[in-house]
Write a protein that holds these residues in place. Sequence first.
Motif, PDB file in Angstrom:
ATOM      1  N   LEU A   1      33.268  30.280  75.965  1.00 32.54           N
ATOM      2  CA  LEU A   1      32.462  30.700  77.116  1.00 32.54           C
ATOM      3  C   LEU A   1      30.992  30.350  76.938  1.00 32.54           C
ATOM      4  O   LEU A   1      30.086  31.118  77.291  1.00 32.54           O
ATOM      5  CB  LEU A   1      32.631  32.206  77.380  1.00 32.54           C
ATOM      6  CG  LEU A   1      34.062  32.683  77.640  1.00 32.54           C
ATOM      7  CD1 LEU A   1      34.088  34.164  77.966  1.00 32.54           C
ATOM      8  CD2 LEU A   1      34.704  31.890  78.775  1.00 32.54           C
ATOM      9  N   ASN A   2      30.736  29.162  76.396  1.00 33.85           N
ATOM     10  CA  ASN A   2      29.388  28.618  76.278  1.00 33.85           C
ATOM     11  C   ASN A   2      29.263  27.391  77.172  1.00 33.85           C
ATOM     12  O   ASN A   2      30.240  26.694  77.446  1.00 33.85           O
ATOM     13  CB  ASN A   2      29.074  28.219  74.829  1.00 33.85           C
ATOM     14  CG  ASN A   2      29.035  29.416  73.901  1.00 33.85           C
ATOM     15  OD1 ASN A   2      28.628  30.510  74.296  1.00 33.85           O
ATOM     16  ND2 ASN A   2      29.459  29.225  72.665  1.00 33.85           N
ATOM     17  N   PHE A   3      28.023  27.113  77.609  1.00 36.92           N
ATOM     18  CA  PHE A   3      27.779  25.913  78.405  1.00 36.92           C
ATOM     19  C   PHE A   3      27.970  24.667  77.540  1.00 36.92           C
ATOM     20  O   PHE A   3      27.441  24.583  76.430  1.00 36.92           O
ATOM     21  CB  PHE A   3      26.348  25.900  78.956  1.00 36.92           C
ATOM     22  CG  PHE A   3      26.059  26.991  79.937  1.00 36.92           C
ATOM     23  CD1 PHE A   3      26.784  27.105  81.105  1.00 36.92           C
ATOM     24  CD2 PHE A   3      25.043  27.906  79.703  1.00 36.92           C
ATOM     25  CE1 PHE A   3      26.511  28.115  82.021  1.00 36.92           C
ATOM     26  CE2 PHE A   3      24.757  28.905  80.597  1.00 36.92           C
ATOM     27  CZ  PHE A   3      25.498  29.016  81.765  1.00 36.92           C
ATOM     28  N   VAL A   4      28.709  23.702  78.071  1.00 38.51           N
ATOM     29  CA  VAL A   4      28.901  22.421  77.369  1.00 38.51           C
ATOM     30  C   VAL A   4      27.947  21.407  77.980  1.00 38.51           C
ATOM     31  O   VAL A   4      28.122  20.983  79.123  1.00 38.51           O
ATOM     32  CB  VAL A   4      30.364  21.926  77.512  1.00 38.51           C
ATOM     33  CG1 VAL A   4      30.547  20.612  76.778  1.00 38.51           C
ATOM     34  CG2 VAL A   4      31.332  22.978  76.988  1.00 38.51           C
ATOM     35  N   LYS A   5      26.938  21.015  77.222  1.00 41.13           N
ATOM     36  CA  LYS A   5      25.901  20.148  77.766  1.00 41.13           C
ATOM     37  C   LYS A   5      26.406  18.735  78.051  1.00 41.13           C
ATOM     38  O   LYS A   5      25.851  18.033  78.890  1.00 41.13           O
ATOM     39  CB  LYS A   5      24.706  20.086  76.798  1.00 41.13           C
ATOM     40  CG  LYS A   5      24.150  21.441  76.400  1.00 41.13           C
ATOM     41  CD  LYS A   5      23.789  22.314  77.592  1.00 41.13           C
ATOM     42  CE  LYS A   5      22.561  21.835  78.311  1.00 41.13           C
ATOM     43  NZ  LYS A   5      22.179  22.744  79.418  1.00 41.13           N
TER      44      LYS A   5
ATOM     45  N   ASP B   1      31.294  19.991  68.120  1.00 42.41           N
ATOM     46  CA  ASP B   1      30.362  19.716  69.212  1.00 42.41           C
ATOM     47  C   ASP B   1      29.292  20.796  69.193  1.00 42.41           C
ATOM     48  O   ASP B   1      29.542  21.934  69.582  1.00 42.41           O
ATOM     49  CB  ASP B   1      31.080  19.691  70.562  1.00 42.41           C
ATOM     50  CG  ASP B   1      30.153  19.228  71.680  1.00 42.41           C
ATOM     51  OD1 ASP B   1      28.982  18.923  71.384  1.00 42.41           O
ATOM     52  OD2 ASP B   1      30.608  19.154  72.830  1.00 42.41           O
ATOM     53  N   GLU B   2      28.131  20.437  68.710  1.00 44.04           N
ATOM     54  CA  GLU B   2      27.056  21.408  68.596  1.00 44.04           C
ATOM     55  C   GLU B   2      26.181  21.458  69.843  1.00 44.04           C
ATOM     56  O   GLU B   2      25.281  22.276  69.941  1.00 44.04           O
ATOM     57  CB  GLU B   2      26.184  21.066  67.372  1.00 44.04           C
ATOM     58  CG  GLU B   2      26.946  21.146  66.049  1.00 44.04           C
ATOM     59  CD  GLU B   2      26.074  20.786  64.867  1.00 44.04           C
ATOM     60  OE1 GLU B   2      24.898  20.425  65.101  1.00 44.04           O
ATOM     61  OE2 GLU B   2      26.565  20.869  63.724  1.00 44.04           O
ATOM     62  N   ASP B   3      26.457  20.549  70.777  1.00 42.89           N
ATOM     63  CA  ASP B   3      25.632  20.494  71.978  1.00 42.89           C
ATOM     64  C   ASP B   3      26.120  21.507  73.010  1.00 42.89           C
ATOM     65  O   ASP B   3      26.629  21.162  74.073  1.00 42.89           O
ATOM     66  CB  ASP B   3      25.666  19.086  72.564  1.00 42.89           C
ATOM     67  CG  ASP B   3      24.555  18.863  73.589  1.00 42.89           C
ATOM     68  OD1 ASP B   3      23.685  19.750  73.700  1.00 42.89           O
ATOM     69  OD2 ASP B   3      24.573  17.825  74.266  1.00 42.89           O
TER      70      ASP B   3
END
Length: 1007
Positions: A804-808, A952-954
């Motif tokens: 549930l984090n934004f994937v840039k 994926d740290e972005d």
Amino acid sequence: MIALPTPPHTGPGATQSSALSLLSMLQEDSKPLVFAALKKLLRVVDTLWHEVSDSLPLLEEIAEGDEFPKETRAVACAVASRVFFHLEEYRDSLRLALGAGDAYFNVVSDKSPYVETLVCKAIEIYTKVSDSTTGVSEDVMDDDAEDDDGLKDKVLGIVEKMFERCYSERTWSHALGIALEAKNIDKVKQILEKCGDNLNEKVATLKYGLSACTTVVINRAFRTEALTVIGENFRSLPESHNDFASLVRCEHLLGNSTSVSPMLAGLLKTGGDSSLLALQLCFDLVDTGDQHFVSAVTAGLPKGDDVDAAIKADMEKVTAILEGGFAGELELAFLFKESDSDPLIMANLKKSLEEKGKVASLLHSMSLHANAFLNAGTTNDKFLRENLEYLKKANNWAKFSATANLGCIHQGHVTEAMTLLEPYLPAEGGAVAATGGYAEGGALMALGLIHGKPNCATALRTSTTRYLRDQLRANSANETICHGAALGVGLSGLGCRDATIFNELKEVLYTDSAVAGEAAGIAMGMVQLGNGGGGNQEVTEMLAYAKDTSHEKIIRGLSLGIALMHYQLEERADGIIEQLFRDRDPVLRYGGMWTVALAYVGTGNNAAIKKLLHVAISDVSNEVRMAAITALAFVLFKTPERVPELVKLLLVSFNPHVRYASCMAVGIAMAGSGDADTLAILEPMLEDLTDFVRQGALIATSFVMMQAPENHRSYKKFKAKLTGIVGEKHQSPLTKMGAIMGQGIMDAGGRNVCLNMASRDGFVKPTSVIGIMMFCQHWFWHPCCSMLGLAFQPTVMAGLNHDLNFVKKFTVTCNSKPSAFAYPARLEEKKEEVKKRVTTVSLSTTAKAKAAAAKKKEEEGGDDMEVDEKKKEEEKVKEEEEKKEGEGEGEKKVEKKKKGPEPKSFELANPSRQTKSQVKLCVPKPGRYHPVLTGAKSGIIVLTDSTPDEEDEDVEKVTVPSVEEEEAKMPEPFIWRPDGAGDDIEDDKPKEEESVTEPGAGEGEAN
């Protein structure tokens, strides 16, 4: 026989340019000759029907008589039918076509416009007769109902042939549409059974049927029956072909929360993309705004020890979405971070209002409402904190509204709500401030607004409702605080249907205080939202008290409360609607109009529309007529283009109240569309002779122009008009009120929200409906303006991963020019113009005198140095001016060169604003991440990772703004040495920030 004119002579081989010769042959005694003439007429009737039309009585006489053979009568029927078809008399055309038989009217193989049109007419008659035989309450029959009933048996044969044609061509959706419109449940079952041999076709047919049930089927009872059949077929599909999103939507329409809970748990157990799909379905459920259903689904989920360890983490995410308020936090974070609110709008508005000394109380209050709209949901209250002296001009109920507006600005900011409003909330022990409790009452209403939307945390909403109930009891002697507390309870407890809360509000009502009683009546309806109908005892009590009390405000509050209790009940509300329609009290009839609006909201029900239009032109009360017209926008908001057409004639009515309501109906229905035709309809109303009609047109146009780009052809013109009206000396206060609110509405929510009554799946959102309905009550009570914020829906596209984090890295491609959906440019501060020296015009005589004096001075040996210096200065100034002009032209050329052609597409970052009209042009960009739900491209999108093993740290976490983050910290004291030597020069230490005091703390009142 009818005498016909003598036809002109036609030689052998001549083309058939006239039908008169053939028509004359119809009067011959020879039956074979008549038959031959009819056969030839049938071949030319489509081009010469205008000549044949004069002989229609003769053709019908042949067709219906017994003196001619059957074949001759059939051809006569065919010819006459085609003439009636071209005359657009389709009922008569169909009647005769049925007499012609299959040889001349073949619905299976013939697909000509003639056959297709008559088949549509046959289906229309078939569905009408079906409506009349199923006991539908709507007035579906017209003056030709008896003729329809006579054609029933013959039409039934055509419809059966059409079904067979659909089966053979496998056009299942067409067949299902006919069955649903005819309310034939046996046919629905038969169609779904026949298409079952191809699972892909069956899924597509079921999805079409689900959509058609919410748009085509008007009768609630049959809709439930059809949805039950569709749901059973969905559940019978194998898991590989099951569309869980459609199934959840079907179960939601049926109210089967007990079926949805185990479905979500099962998806979580399956894991992988299925668990992601469960999260997406949870977001979609919350987006519908049906908190009652969402709470029931949450209650049915396994909890505690019943949760498998393998899905415990995912179950926590599901719970966070459904009742933890995560969706609300995401929207709040988006509106806070992406806000493009222009501070100069309020700065210029304040300056315009203060230019002529004292500010009118009405306009001052409206400017604070405009500020609330501009920053709705963004938590940006900077203008209020920086203009405390301006706020102090608010007094009494204006102070109430100013404080309530904080709830609009901080909507959804539930974690900080009590901290934000602490300076204004009532003191412990029930001690009321000397100001009369206006700020305290407004703060309690603000609490309700902050917790009003259903996507906030359930636990926080419940605790806030408890606090508001305590304040309602503790401050029962103060009607102002009671008013705010009652509205707060209604908003925070929306749709909870708690009998205890209802009784507490009823006690406030029975005190017979006009102000407190009005709020209590509305709040009772909010708490029992959609729980009326069927002779409900609570509705009976409210109606009885409305007839007993002498306070118009209480009657109005109760009538609106009754309307809220019949929300989405459709025909189950017909009894109370008829009762209110017939009442002698115009205020109760006014409530009857809003009951229709809420009972049939989004249904497009024809019977409801007829009732409203009848009242709109016949009722003796202007208020009732206004409510009836405005209600059209609620009933038809899913087909908004119908509203401008319906009210086009009402916009030119002699009655200004009718014109005002027509503007509002058009604005509400077409909000955010930017539609050019709608704006053209509203444009003449901006110059109406009546001030409040101009107000309504300004507000309505602002609704339509929400999120319009700067290159929209009406944007700059209308924006300038809004600003100009506020500054005009001779404009009335009511018109200026519309212009001020229009400025706030047009750029509402930091330009990231739009007025909308539906979710992305088409469900009606109760908070939005209530927000618009209550805003319309500002005609009687200005504090209702603050509730418009409930109807503002963020236009956001946000892609989330499994955590549930934004994937840039996830982006969406918009196939349009960037300028088509760009934010309008912010206003620029006007710089003071430098006054240029004006060259004095000299007369010819003066010039001659100066020349003579100069010559004389030169002859006497004048100062040559002085003359040369002056010439040099003049030349120098001239050169500098030419240089500046050259540089300016050069810069313009460079800009033109750099600008170049505008790209035809652009990428939307994650998260980003995505307007209503932009969605259809967007496509997710192919890459590592893509939506887990096929076709999802707007709103909150759960993404699946095609390479989950790669790191994926972005990513970016969803962070809710805190009170401390809303304003940048002051810089630390520092020492400045201009040249590194000499005395130290220390800047003044920053003073402590002035504490926020309650709006209107001063004695003075704006005039």
